[in-house]
Write an enzyme that holds these catalytic residues in place. Structure first.
Site, mmCIF file in Angstrom:
data_model
loop_
_atom_site.group_PDB
_atom_site.id
_atom_site.type_symbol
_atom_site.label_atom_id
_atom_site.label_comp_id
_atom_site.label_asym_id
_atom_site.label_seq_id
_atom_site.Cartn_x
_atom_site.Cartn_y
_atom_site.Cartn_z
ATOM 1 C CG ASP A 9 8.951 -2.363 6.986
ATOM 2 O OD1 ASP A 9 8.046 -2.345 6.547
ATOM 3 O OD2 ASP A 9 9.340 -1.165 7.947
ATOM 4 C CD GLU A 10 10.421 1.051 4.153
ATOM 5 O OE1 GLU A 10 9.862 1.674 3.193
ATOM 6 O OE2 GLU A 10 9.629 1.683 5.034
ATOM 7 C CB ALA A 11 9.761 -5.284 -0.507
ATOM 8 C CG PHE A 13 1.342 8.587 6.217
ATOM 9 C CD1 PHE A 13 2.702 8.605 6.349
ATOM 10 C CD2 PHE A 13 2.297 8.938 4.646
ATOM 11 C CE1 PHE A 13 3.645 9.999 7.034
ATOM 12 C CE2 PHE A 13 3.026 9.991 4.598
ATOM 13 C CZ PHE A 13 4.211 10.229 5.490
ATOM 14 C CB SER A 14 -1.038 2.560 3.552
ATOM 15 O OG SER A 14 0.072 1.506 3.396
ATOM 16 N N GLY A 15 -0.104 2.084 7.141
ATOM 17 C CA GLY A 15 0.466 0.897 8.052
ATOM 18 C C GLY A 15 0.375 -0.378 7.960
ATOM 19 C CB CYS A 59 -10.961 14.535 -0.114
ATOM 20 S SG CYS A 59 -10.744 12.918 -0.701
ATOM 21 N N GLY A 64 0.323 -1.128 0.134
ATOM 22 C CA GLY A 64 -0.003 -0.562 0.024
ATOM 23 C C GLY A 64 0.831 1.085 -0.323
#
Ligand code: ADP
Ligand code: MG
Ligand code: ZN
Length: 204
Positions: free
Chosen positions: A89-91, A19-21, A149, A16
């Site tokens: 992480d951070e692939a 900031f999407s977790g 938004c 994703g």
């Protein structure tokens, strides 16, 4: 979706926008594996020193110890072969070289959890996640909240001028945007001013 943990190896992808977790979800799964007394190892790219050198850290400051590695091959050479569960992480920082390595690890019986951006700052599929999605047993797509938004956001909006594919930064350099508010490349200045004003207003 509840994930059934198999005895054989497999690949789980969490993808994703920023900031999407993704990191939070990866840490949650790894903590559960530790509670189950599994042997866990966590890797992150050494290039990503945004919050910490040797930890994976979420934007809400949830942390877990990790081993920084310079490239995908270094994951193989840093593995303790008794490890059952691997977090990467951070692939997207590892590039296409990660695909074969993750596949090999799953084939050798490891549960491999990979988290990374699925699209880049122009909204294009971002290697190696697209290939890993095809190879994975389990896929989770996380969405953030659009900073313009408030809708669910699937894009990572770059806020600074740069044409580098990889530009390290968190708050300030990027923000989450929905499909409608996303502006590939640089956002229009008035939008930025609006977002800044809205944030300042919500703080006071
Ligand atoms: P990722 O690894 O996908 O970049 P993190 O797990 O590091 O995401 O951070 C997720 C956390 O970031 C959320 O739980 C929330 O506290 C915070 N956050 C900051 N900005 C946003 C946003 N625009 N949308 C959703 N969460 C956000
Ligand atoms: Mg993350
Ligand atoms: Zn929006």
């Amino acid at each position: 979706m509840e994930i059934v943990i198999p005895n054989a190896g497999w690949i789980e992808v969490i993808c994703g926008p920023m900031f999407s977790g993704k990191t939070e979800e990866m840490i949650r799964r790894l903590r559960r594996a530790m509670i189950a007394r599994k042997r866990v190892q966590v890797f992150k790219p050494a290039i990503d020193t945004r919050y910490s050198d040797a930890e994976i850290v979420s934007h809400a400051d949830i942390r877990m110890a990790s081993q920084p590695v310079n490239d995908a091959r270094a994951i193989l050479s840093s593995i303790d072969w008794r490890t059952q569960v691997l977090g990467i992480d951070e692939a997207n920082f590892f590039g296409p070289g990660l695909i074969e390595i993750v596949n090999q690890l799953a084939d050798s019986g490891k549960q491999v959890i990979v988290a990374g951006l699925d699209t880049d700052y122009l909204g294009r599929p971002f290697p190696p996640i697209p290939d890993l999605l095809a190879l994975a047993e389990s896929i989770t797509k996380t969405l953030a909240i659009c900073m313009c938004c408030g809708s669910p956001a699937k894009h990572t909006q770059r806020l600074v001028e740069s044409e580098d594919l990889i530009l390290i930064g968190a708050g300030g350099a990027y923000e989450a945007r929905c499909r409608r508010c996303f502006e590939p490349g640089m956002p229009r200045q008035e939008r930025l001013d609006f977002a800044t004003a809205a944030k300042q207003q919500s703080r006071t």
